[in-house]
Design a protein around this motif. Structure first.
Motif, PDB file in Angstrom:
ATOM      1  N   PRO A 117       0.835  -1.209   0.000  1.00 32.71           N
ATOM      2  CA  PRO A 117       0.000   0.000   0.000  1.00 32.71           C
ATOM      3  C   PRO A 117       0.865   1.253   0.000  1.00 32.71           C
ATOM      4  O   PRO A 117       2.063   1.214   0.295  1.00 32.71           O
ATOM      5  CB  PRO A 117      -0.812  -0.134   1.289  1.00 32.71           C
ATOM      6  N   SER A 118       0.244   2.378  -0.275  1.00 32.96           N
ATOM      7  CA  SER A 118       0.994   3.615  -0.493  1.00 32.96           C
ATOM      8  C   SER A 118       1.468   4.283   0.794  1.00 32.96           C
ATOM      9  O   SER A 118       2.476   4.986   0.791  1.00 32.96           O
ATOM     10  CB  SER A 118       0.140   4.602  -1.296  1.00 32.96           C
ATOM     11  N   SER A 119       0.778   4.088   1.915  1.00 35.15           N
ATOM     12  CA  SER A 119       1.137   4.786   3.145  1.00 35.15           C
ATOM     13  C   SER A 119       1.656   3.811   4.196  1.00 35.15           C
ATOM     14  O   SER A 119       1.333   2.617   4.184  1.00 35.15           O
ATOM     15  CB  SER A 119      -0.059   5.548   3.706  1.00 35.15           C
ATOM     16  N   ILE A 120       2.462   4.331   5.119  1.00 38.11           N
ATOM     17  CA  ILE A 120       3.035   3.506   6.179  1.00 38.11           C
ATOM     18  C   ILE A 120       1.948   2.919   7.072  1.00 38.11           C
ATOM     19  O   ILE A 120       2.011   1.739   7.467  1.00 38.11           O
ATOM     20  CB  ILE A 120       4.025   4.334   7.035  1.00 38.11           C
ATOM     21  N   SER A 121       0.938   3.706   7.398  1.00 32.77           N
ATOM     22  CA  SER A 121      -0.136   3.207   8.262  1.00 32.77           C
ATOM     23  C   SER A 121      -0.886   2.059   7.600  1.00 32.77           C
ATOM     24  O   SER A 121      -1.296   1.103   8.272  1.00 32.77           O
ATOM     25  CB  SER A 121      -1.109   4.344   8.612  1.00 32.77           C
ATOM     26  N   GLU A 122      -1.073   2.130   6.279  1.00 30.95           N
ATOM     27  CA  GLU A 122      -1.758   1.060   5.569  1.00 30.95           C
ATOM     28  C   GLU A 122      -0.906  -0.197   5.465  1.00 30.95           C
ATOM     29  O   GLU A 122      -1.428  -1.280   5.199  1.00 30.95           O
ATOM     30  CB  GLU A 122      -2.174   1.539   4.174  1.00 30.95           C
ATOM     31  N   THR A 259      -6.787  -5.397   1.829  1.00 27.87           N
ATOM     32  CA  THR A 259      -5.562  -4.623   1.627  1.00 27.87           C
ATOM     33  C   THR A 259      -5.027  -4.722   0.210  1.00 27.87           C
ATOM     34  O   THR A 259      -4.273  -3.841  -0.226  1.00 27.87           O
ATOM     35  CB  THR A 259      -4.465  -5.097   2.591  1.00 27.87           C
ATOM     36  N   TRP A 312      -8.752  -1.048  10.587  1.00 25.82           N
ATOM     37  CA  TRP A 312      -7.314  -1.031  10.313  1.00 25.82           C
ATOM     38  C   TRP A 312      -6.930  -1.692   9.004  1.00 25.82           C
ATOM     39  O   TRP A 312      -5.744  -1.745   8.665  1.00 25.82           O
ATOM     40  CB  TRP A 312      -6.556  -1.720  11.449  1.00 25.82           C
ATOM     41  N   VAL A 315      -7.640  -0.175   2.767  1.00 28.94           N
ATOM     42  CA  VAL A 315      -6.652   0.743   2.211  1.00 28.94           C
ATOM     43  C   VAL A 315      -7.241   1.434   0.990  1.00 28.94           C
ATOM     44  O   VAL A 315      -8.226   0.974   0.396  1.00 28.94           O
ATOM     45  CB  VAL A 315      -5.350   0.003   1.812  1.00 28.94           C
ATOM     46  N   ASN A 316      -6.642   2.525   0.622  1.00 29.56           N
ATOM     47  CA  ASN A 316      -7.107   3.263  -0.551  1.00 29.56           C
ATOM     48  C   ASN A 316      -6.808   2.490  -1.832  1.00 29.56           C
ATOM     49  O   ASN A 316      -5.699   1.981  -2.026  1.00 29.56           O
ATOM     50  CB  ASN A 316      -6.433   4.639  -0.615  1.00 29.56           C
TER      51      ASN A 316
END
Length: 330
Positions: A117-122, A259, A312, A315-316
């Motif tokens: 995924p593109s972000s650390i949180s994802e 995800t 949680w 994801v986008n």
């Protein structure tokens, strides 16, 4: 407005490919002479109930290093073969002259979830869902002083067997990675291409993963003496294992679909292999003065799991779980 797109393959084709992936993975363990197990043919009737017999010098058991090495090669080859089938499936409708082989490979890797995924949180949050579920067992390990830095934890006894033995590499690294690629990514990818619903991909594809473990019954039957008691033990063990692996499969399939990445399912698989089956009764018996605390952490883990699985994991722009628009096949 939802747009209907005709799936590129039929459900029967998806069934055939999924069975090939599962069958080739399990079958590869028996095609090679070095990967096959061997047992003596005589029964051992004098064993006490629940006792495993001693290994003979000319036998080949599952935990023998040379058997594990041979199975690494066999299962790895089968995994690459399943990925190749998916690549061929994608390459055909894309067309060599239209989009090129490189685009087919990129598309295949995307469908296998071999992207992040593109972000650390994802990336991080979906990997924490499984530890939240195991809050109870983790607390029990804390009571036993077995967590990192506690009195009963050591590098030699707690970590080295996981990273410096063939059994550890199989259970914590190679098994989770190859099994998730084959039984999660490849299987879900072909059923998705056949237009299967999200519910079917979550609750039906893991049954293939569960049934793929049934072959362990033969090993258990032989290790425990080839007697009637050994047969009952093998049947009971496989029934429990089928239930557990199917339940885990539901969990891993949901993580993969939400995800669009294999990272969370693989780390969940590794973590579950590390923790083993939760044993709340044994833990309460070991720490009766912490009975309510153990029960509370188990319940808290379940409630936390329900919350984190919803909040949680999404994801986008997940390929398998689009937030809007029509279902995407290609």
């Amino acid at each position: 407005m939802l747009v209907h797109i005709e799936p590129p393959i039929s459900p029967s084709t998806a069934h055939a490919i999924a069975l090939y992936c599962a069958g080739s993975y399990v079958g590869s363990l028996y095609l090679s002479r070095n990967a096959r197990l061997s047992f003596k043919r005589e029964s051992a009737p004098n064993l006490r109930d629940g006792q495993q017999r001693a290994k003979e010098h000319d036998e080949r058991w599952r935990d023998d290093p040379d058997v594990i090495r041979a199975r690494f090669i066999a299962a790895g080859t089968s995994t690459l073969s399943s990925c190749g089938v998916l690549l061929g499936l994608i390459w055909r409708p894309l067309g060599w002259h239209t989009h090129g082989f490189g685009a087919a490979i990129e598309n295949t890797l995307h469908r296998l979830g071999l992207t992040l995924p593109s972000s650390i949180s994802e990336i991080i949050l979906p990997c924490l869902v499984t530890p939240v579920l195991f809050l109870g067992p983790i607390y029990a390990q804390y009571l036993a002083g077995a967590l990192p830095g506690q009195r009963h934890w050591s590098w030699h006894w707690s970590v080295r067997p996981l990273i410096w033995t063939w059994q550890g590499w199989r259970n914590i690294l190679f098994g989770p990675i190859t099994e998730e690629i084959v039984f999660r990514a490849c299987t879900i990818a072909v059923y998705h291409a056949a237009g299967a619903s999200t519910t079917k991909m979550i609750f039906l594809t893991p049954l293939i993963f569960g049934l793929a473990h049934a072959h362990h019954a033969w090993e258990i039957f032989n290790r425990y003496g080839r007697t009637a008691a050994a047969a009952k033990r093998a049947l009971l063990t496989i029934t429990i294992q089928l239930s557990y692996t199917s339940l885990f499969g539901f969990h891993a399939a949901f993580l993969f679909l939400r995800t669009g990445s294999l990272l969370a399912p693989i780390t969940a698989h590794m973590f579950c292999n590390l923790m083993g089956l939760p044993q709340i009764d044994a833990q309460i018996a070991a720490f009766p003065h912490r009975r309510r605390a153990i029960q509370f952490t188990y319940i808290s883990g379940i409630l936390g799991y329900v919350y984190t699985m919803r909040h949680w994991t999404l994801v986008n722009d997940s390929f398998y779980w689009p937030t809007a628009g029509a279902q995407r096949f290609y």
